[in-house]
Design a protein around this motif. Structure first.
Motif, short mmCIF file in Angstrom:
data_model
loop_
_atom_site.label_atom_id
_atom_site.label_comp_id
_atom_site.label_asym_id
_atom_site.label_seq_id
_atom_site.Cartn_x
_atom_site.Cartn_y
_atom_site.Cartn_z
N GLU A 81 -0.61 8.19 4.04
CA GLU A 81 -1.36 8.17 2.79
C GLU A 81 -0.43 8.39 1.59
OE1 GLU A 81 -4.30 11.18 3.18
OE2 GLU A 81 -5.65 9.96 4.41
N LEU A 82 -0.79 7.74 0.49
CA LEU A 82 -0.08 7.93 -0.77
C LEU A 82 -1.11 8.28 -1.83
CD1 LEU A 82 2.54 7.70 -2.49
CD2 LEU A 82 1.88 5.34 -2.94
N ALA A 83 -0.97 9.47 -2.44
CA ALA A 83 -1.92 9.92 -3.46
C ALA A 83 -1.47 9.44 -4.83
CB ALA A 83 -2.03 11.43 -3.44
N LEU A 84 -2.40 8.87 -5.59
CA LEU A 84 -2.13 8.40 -6.95
C LEU A 84 -3.11 9.09 -7.89
CD1 LEU A 84 -0.79 6.48 -9.01
CD2 LEU A 84 -2.52 4.78 -8.40
N THR A 85 -2.57 9.82 -8.87
CA THR A 85 -3.39 10.50 -9.88
C THR A 85 -3.02 9.94 -11.24
OG1 THR A 85 -3.44 12.52 -8.56
CG2 THR A 85 -4.04 12.70 -10.88
N VAL A 86 -4.00 9.40 -11.96
CA VAL A 86 -3.78 8.81 -13.28
C VAL A 86 -4.36 9.73 -14.33
CG1 VAL A 86 -4.14 6.81 -14.75
CG2 VAL A 86 -3.87 6.50 -12.28
N ALA A 128 4.33 1.11 9.63
CA ALA A 128 4.05 0.61 8.28
C ALA A 128 4.33 1.72 7.26
CB ALA A 128 2.60 0.15 8.17
N THR A 129 4.96 1.35 6.15
CA THR A 129 5.29 2.31 5.10
C THR A 129 5.01 1.69 3.73
OG1 THR A 129 7.60 1.57 5.06
CG2 THR A 129 7.07 3.49 6.43
N ILE A 130 4.76 2.59 2.76
CA ILE A 130 4.56 2.18 1.37
C ILE A 130 5.75 2.65 0.56
CG2 ILE A 130 3.11 2.45 -0.68
CD1 ILE A 130 0.74 2.97 1.11
N SER A 131 6.28 1.77 -0.29
CA SER A 131 7.34 2.16 -1.20
C SER A 131 6.93 1.81 -2.63
CB SER A 131 8.65 1.44 -0.84
OG SER A 131 8.48 0.03 -0.88
N PRO A 132 7.25 2.66 -3.63
CA PRO A 132 7.92 3.94 -3.43
C PRO A 132 7.03 4.93 -2.69
CG PRO A 132 7.15 3.74 -5.68
CD PRO A 132 6.91 2.41 -5.05
N GLY A 133 7.67 5.80 -1.91
CA GLY A 133 6.90 6.73 -1.09
C GLY A 133 6.30 7.87 -1.87
N ALA A 134 6.84 8.15 -3.05
CA ALA A 134 6.30 9.23 -3.89
C ALA A 134 6.29 8.77 -5.33
CB ALA A 134 7.14 10.48 -3.74
N LEU A 135 5.19 9.03 -6.02
CA LEU A 135 5.05 8.66 -7.43
C LEU A 135 5.15 9.89 -8.30
CD1 LEU A 135 2.03 6.20 -7.11
CD2 LEU A 135 4.42 5.59 -7.37
N ALA A 136 5.62 9.68 -9.56
CA ALA A 136 5.64 10.78 -10.50
C ALA A 136 4.21 11.29 -10.70
CB ALA A 136 6.22 10.32 -11.83
N GLN A 137 4.03 12.59 -10.62
CA GLN A 137 2.67 13.13 -10.69
C GLN A 137 2.46 13.86 -12.00
OE1 GLN A 137 0.20 12.61 -8.64
NE2 GLN A 137 1.46 11.38 -7.25
N PRO A 138 1.43 13.56 -12.73
CA PRO A 138 0.57 12.38 -12.53
C PRO A 138 1.14 11.16 -13.23
CG PRO A 138 -0.30 13.74 -14.29
CD PRO A 138 0.94 14.46 -13.80
N GLY A 194 -6.67 7.85 -6.53
CA GLY A 194 -7.19 7.90 -5.18
C GLY A 194 -6.08 7.95 -4.15
N THR A 195 -6.48 7.83 -2.89
CA THR A 195 -5.54 7.85 -1.77
C THR A 195 -5.37 6.43 -1.24
OG1 THR A 195 -6.20 10.10 -1.16
CG2 THR A 195 -5.07 8.79 0.51
N TYR A 196 -4.13 5.95 -1.21
CA TYR A 196 -3.84 4.57 -0.82
C TYR A 196 -3.16 4.54 0.55
CZ TYR A 196 -4.91 2.97 -5.55
OH TYR A 196 -5.55 2.67 -6.72
N GLN A 197 -3.52 3.51 1.32
CA GLN A 197 -2.86 3.19 2.58
C GLN A 197 -2.79 1.68 2.73
OE1 GLN A 197 -5.56 5.86 5.00
NE2 GLN A 197 -3.66 6.18 6.12
N CYS A 198 -1.82 1.21 3.51
CA CYS A 198 -1.78 -0.21 3.84
C CYS A 198 -1.88 -0.38 5.35
CB CYS A 198 -0.52 -0.88 3.29
SG CYS A 198 1.01 -0.46 4.14
N VAL A 199 -2.51 -1.48 5.76
CA VAL A 199 -2.67 -1.82 7.17
C VAL A 199 -1.92 -3.12 7.42
CG1 VAL A 199 -4.31 -2.28 9.02
CG2 VAL A 199 -4.96 -0.74 7.16
N ALA A 200 -0.94 -3.07 8.32
CA ALA A 200 -0.20 -4.26 8.72
C ALA A 200 -0.77 -4.77 10.04
CB ALA A 200 1.28 -3.94 8.87
#
Length: 353
Positions: A273-278, A191-201, A249-255
């Motif tokens: 894990e995918l880290a999202l900072t707003v 399982a993967t999340i796209s986009p794999g990297a977000l502009a920080q922040p 926060g830290t996001y994950q998906c479960v398939a």
């Protein structure tokens, strides 16, 4: 390790809720079951066992009956529970020749045996196996076909033909079994999340959409989203809309895919894990103003080729002549510039004189 712990906690909390349906379990676990095996049918679903309603051959058969019983007649059975509905049908056969496949999820890589059986376990000889009307193998004495290792191309409709001795007809007969469907399943993986990297922040107010996908996995596949280990949404897309600081926060998906008729073989794949900072928008606005204050003024645009900037005019004497000569010579030069119009030399001459 943190991702594994989050998945375990989520699985214990969520379980199979939301995906439960009424199922009809068969013992012995073969499809189709045969009457001479003393078949037991068990209805599984939400609610009490006393609320089970049984159907036979498309008609209501037992109302408010028990959730389990031993079959004494061939036919097609279903059970009904008030909250989870009608189960898939199960056909209990009493035919002269029956081809059986294990009543479980058949996974890629497994070893699976199909068996051709005569009525009430009578001997069967010269057995042929077919897949989609193509003969696979002929056994003089054997009655089983092994598929190993199981691959996706093994999926299809199988049947068998053989000779069975019948006391009713007084001799050997060559019946053909009803077709049975073999479905090869693939557990979810990668399982993967796209986009794999977000502009920080990420700036507050910007829209953020994440997609979860798997490299392999037999349908149906369901998706669940976790933030910091807690379930926040379901479905392949996570649309956060205008994000705010609380979305950090830290996001994950479960398939997940539940395989087999009873749905008891459950497979899950957890994404990285995918880290999202707003960051609040005010912070971005202040930074933008400071950048504008520090930025030097932009230079004027370069003149375009072919334009006229100005005309440079000068007066010269005739060679060896007097400065009071009546016919002065005028020289001028044309330089590129933004006006795009060339001044007439005669106009310049008149102005100078």
């Amino acid at each position: 390790m943190a991702g594994t712990v989050a998945l375990v906690l989520w699985a214990q909390t969520l379980g199979l809720a939301g995906a439960q349906t009424t199922q009809l379990l068969v013992q012995p676990p073969w499809t189709p079951p045969v009457l001479w095996d003393r078949v037991t049918l068990t209805c599984q679903g939400s609610g009490t066992a006393a609320a089970t309603t049984w159907h036979k051959d498309g008609q209501r058969w037992r109302l408010q009956g028990p959730d389990r019983f031993v079959v004494t007649e061939s036919g097609t059975y279903q059970c009904d529970r008030p909250s989870t509905g009608l189960s898939p049908p199960v056909n209990v056969s009493n035919a002269w020749l029956v081809l059986q496949v294990p009543a479980r999820a058949l996974l890629e890589g497994d070893t699976v045996t199909l068996r051709c059986r005569g009525w009430q376990n009578k001997p069967v000889t010269s057995v042929s196996f077919y897949r989609e009307e193509k003969q696979l193998q002929l056994f003089r004495d054997g009655t089983e076909l092994s598929l190993s290792p199981l691959r996706l191309h093994h999926s299809g409709r199988y049947r068998c033909r053989g000779w069975v001795y019948s006391e009713v007809s007084g001799g050997w007969i060559e019946p053909e079994s009803a077709p049975v469907t073999v479905t090869v399943h693939v557990p979810v993986a990668n399982a993967t999340i796209s986009p794999g990297a977000l502009a920080q922040p990420v700036r507050a107010g910007d829209p953020v959409t994440l997609r979860c996908s798997v490299q392999v996995g037999s349908a149906p596949v369901t998706f669940t989203w976790l933030r910091n280990g807690n379930e926040v949404a379901r479905g392949p897309l996570l649309e956060l809309g205008d994000v705010h600081v609380g979305h950090s926060g830290t996001y994950q998906c479960v398939a997940t895919n539940q395989l087999g008729q009873d749905g008891h073989r459950v497979f899950r794949a957890l994404s990285p894990e995918l880290a999202l900072t707003v960051t609040p928008r005010a912070h971005w606005d202040t930074a933008a103003r400071k950048h504008q204050e520090r930025a030097p003024p932009e230079p004027p645009p370069a003149p375009e080729e072919g334009e006229v900037l100005y005309s440079l005019v000068g007066s010269t004497r005739n060679a060896g002549g007097s400065p009071h000569a009546t016919s002065p010579q005028v020289t001028y030069a044309e330089l590129p510039g933004p006006h795009g119009r060339q001044q007439d030399p005669s106009d310049i001459y008149e102005n100078v004189l």
